[in-house]
Design an enzyme around this catalytic site. Structure first.
Site, PDB file in Angstrom:
ATOM      1  N   ASP A 150       3.073  -8.514  -6.169  1.00 31.78           N
ATOM      2  CA  ASP A 150       4.102  -8.305  -5.139  1.00 31.78           C
ATOM      3  C   ASP A 150       5.425  -7.881  -5.781  1.00 31.78           C
ATOM      4  OD1 ASP A 150       3.751 -10.842  -6.140  1.00 31.78           O
ATOM      5  OD2 ASP A 150       4.178 -11.912  -4.290  1.00 31.78           O
TER       6      ASP A 150
ATOM      7  N   LYS B 239      -2.493 -11.454  -9.408  1.00 33.83           N
ATOM      8  CA  LYS B 239      -2.023 -12.541  -8.536  1.00 33.83           C
ATOM      9  C   LYS B 239      -2.646 -13.839  -9.067  1.00 33.83           C
ATOM     10  CE  LYS B 239       0.376 -13.567  -4.854  1.00 33.83           C
ATOM     11  NZ  LYS B 239       1.801 -13.290  -4.665  1.00 33.83           N
TER      12      LYS B 239
ATOM     13  N   ASP C  90      -6.541   0.140  -5.444  1.00 33.03           N
ATOM     14  CA  ASP C  90      -6.676   0.984  -4.260  1.00 33.03           C
ATOM     15  C   ASP C  90      -5.331   1.068  -3.533  1.00 33.03           C
ATOM     16  OD1 ASP C  90      -7.757   2.493  -2.272  1.00 33.03           O
ATOM     17  OD2 ASP C  90      -9.119   0.977  -1.500  1.00 33.03           O
TER      18      ASP C  90
ATOM     19  N   TYR D 293     -14.432  -5.694  -3.452  1.00 35.17           N
ATOM     20  CA  TYR D 293     -15.272  -4.585  -3.010  1.00 35.17           C
ATOM     21  C   TYR D 293     -16.750  -4.828  -3.318  1.00 35.17           C
ATOM     22  CZ  TYR D 293     -11.077  -1.879  -2.040  1.00 35.17           C
ATOM     23  OH  TYR D 293      -9.891  -1.447  -1.519  1.00 35.17           O
TER      24      TYR D 293
END
Ligand code: NAD
Length: 343
Positions: free
Chosen positions: A204, A172, A228, A125
């Site tokens: 995930d 991740k 988010d 972001y």
């Protein structure tokens, strides 16, 4: 004397849900005076040159606490997000999003009571996007030691203050070894030797576990984009975006807003659920009680919470959570119960 807080109605359903929430806080005797400011498309329509007027940021700096409706951001083109800009401008580095079951709101799971702590100022972001050559673009994911350590410390402090037992970092780092690697390294350092349990999940697999059994999570610590996405996922576990509140906290100011957006599909039709913003306002009152050591705010917060729980239990709720009431009628149902409770 009434305490002044900034109120930003925002766009779409923002003004409707803000009106409902202000009425409930008044009925509860929360004793808040509102300094109304604009942001988003509403600011342009009111004659401002910018979607985030400097006067709005100045007012939040001055009063240190704000309640905000959602602001629209165009997809793929046009101005950049007012919400992201506000969080960066005011260094509101921690988003706190509690997710819990509510009485009378049907959901797939029972026993959900978790909190997402999201880093709010960097990651993907950062808005650093470049066209390298025709047909090739890059978007930079920024991770700094300062922000990674700061959000991990915030999560630890939050867990300790609220008696939360475990913080799980979603990441991740198997793919983004440097950026998510730094995020994990800072979290490990902060939690080492603390009295709060700490573990990690690749995002995930973490999401799969969340939709299988969300009751196994306590506090989830995420960088910006993951936080988010996971926030909306978790909203869906307990009844949707109409019931998920949030806070954006910094060292100098705090801004309270629901997880949902401006919902243009239902704006202006008295269909929006004001509960997510009302729950955000309850978080605001508890924040004021804690920071300003004033029990009046905690009392008003508890009475509002008791009132909306009672209304939901009685089946008085908006359509998104299986009821038949409009925005205003739901606010009235809460107000009736707030007035019936003693202060
Ligand atoms: P959204 O959250 O506005 O709406 C998603 C769906 O949920 C819609 O069907 C909507 O009707 C429903 N919904 C949302 N809030 C509801 C409520 N209170 N009561 C009942 N139903 C509700 O997401 P979107 O459509 O992806 O985004 C619309 C705009 O909002 C975009 O411009 C986006 O950038 C912006 N947005 C702003 C914020 C913010 O201000 N913090 C957050 C998210 C999205």
């Amino acid at each position: 004397m009434a305490r002044t807080c900034v109120l930003i109605p925002g766009d779409g359903i923002g003004p409707e849900v803000c009106d409902a929430v202000v009425r409930v806080l008044d009925a509860a005797g929360a004793d808040i005076a509102w300094d109304r400011r604009q942001a988003g498309v509403a600011a342009i329509e009111a004659g401002d040159a910018e979607v985030l007027p400097a006067a709005t940021c100045d007012a939040i700096r001055r009063h240190r606490v704000a309640l905000k409706g959602p602001c629209t951001t165009p997809i793929g083109e046009g101005f950049s997000s007012v919400n992201v800009a506000l969080r960066k401008e005011l260094e509101l580095y921690a988003a706190v999003r509690p997710v819990r079951n509510l009485p009378g709101v049907a959901s797939r799971f029972e026993g959900v009571d978790l909190v997402i702590v999201r880093e709010n100022t960097e990651g993907l972001y950062s808005g650093i996007e470049n066209v390298i050559t025709e047909g090739v673009v890059t978007s930079l994911k920024v991770a700094t030691e300062r922000a990674c350590r700061r959000i991990a410390r915030f999560a630890l402090d939050y867990a300790q203050k609220r008696g939360r037992k475990r913080v799980t970092a979603f990441h991740k780092a198997n793919i983004m070894k440097k950026s998510d690697g730094l995020f994990l390294a800072c979290a490990r350092e902060v939690f080492a030797g603390s009295d709060v349990a700490y573990d990690e999940r690749i995002i995930d697999a973490g999401c799969m576990k969340l939709v299988q059994d969300p009751s196994t999570f306590d506090v989830i610590l995420c960088e910006n984009l993951y936080g988010d996405v996971v926030s909306d996922l978790c909203a869906g576990l307990v009844g949707g975006l109409g019931v998920t509140p949030g806070a954006n906290i910094g060292d100098e100011a705090a801004l309270f807003e629901a997880v949902h957006g401006s919902a243009p599909d239902i704006a202006g039709r008295d269909l929006a659920n004001p509960l997510a913003l009302l729950m955000s306002a309850v978080m605001m009152l508890n924040h004021l009680a804690e920071r300003e050591r004033d029990a009046r705010y905690r009392d008003a917060a508890a009475r509002i919470r008791g009132a909306y729980d009672a209304a939901l239990r009685a089946g008085e709720k908006t359509r998104d959570v299986g009821g038949a009431l409009g925005t205003r009628a739901f606010a009235d149902a809460v107000i009736e119960r707030v007035r019936g409770s003693s202060s």
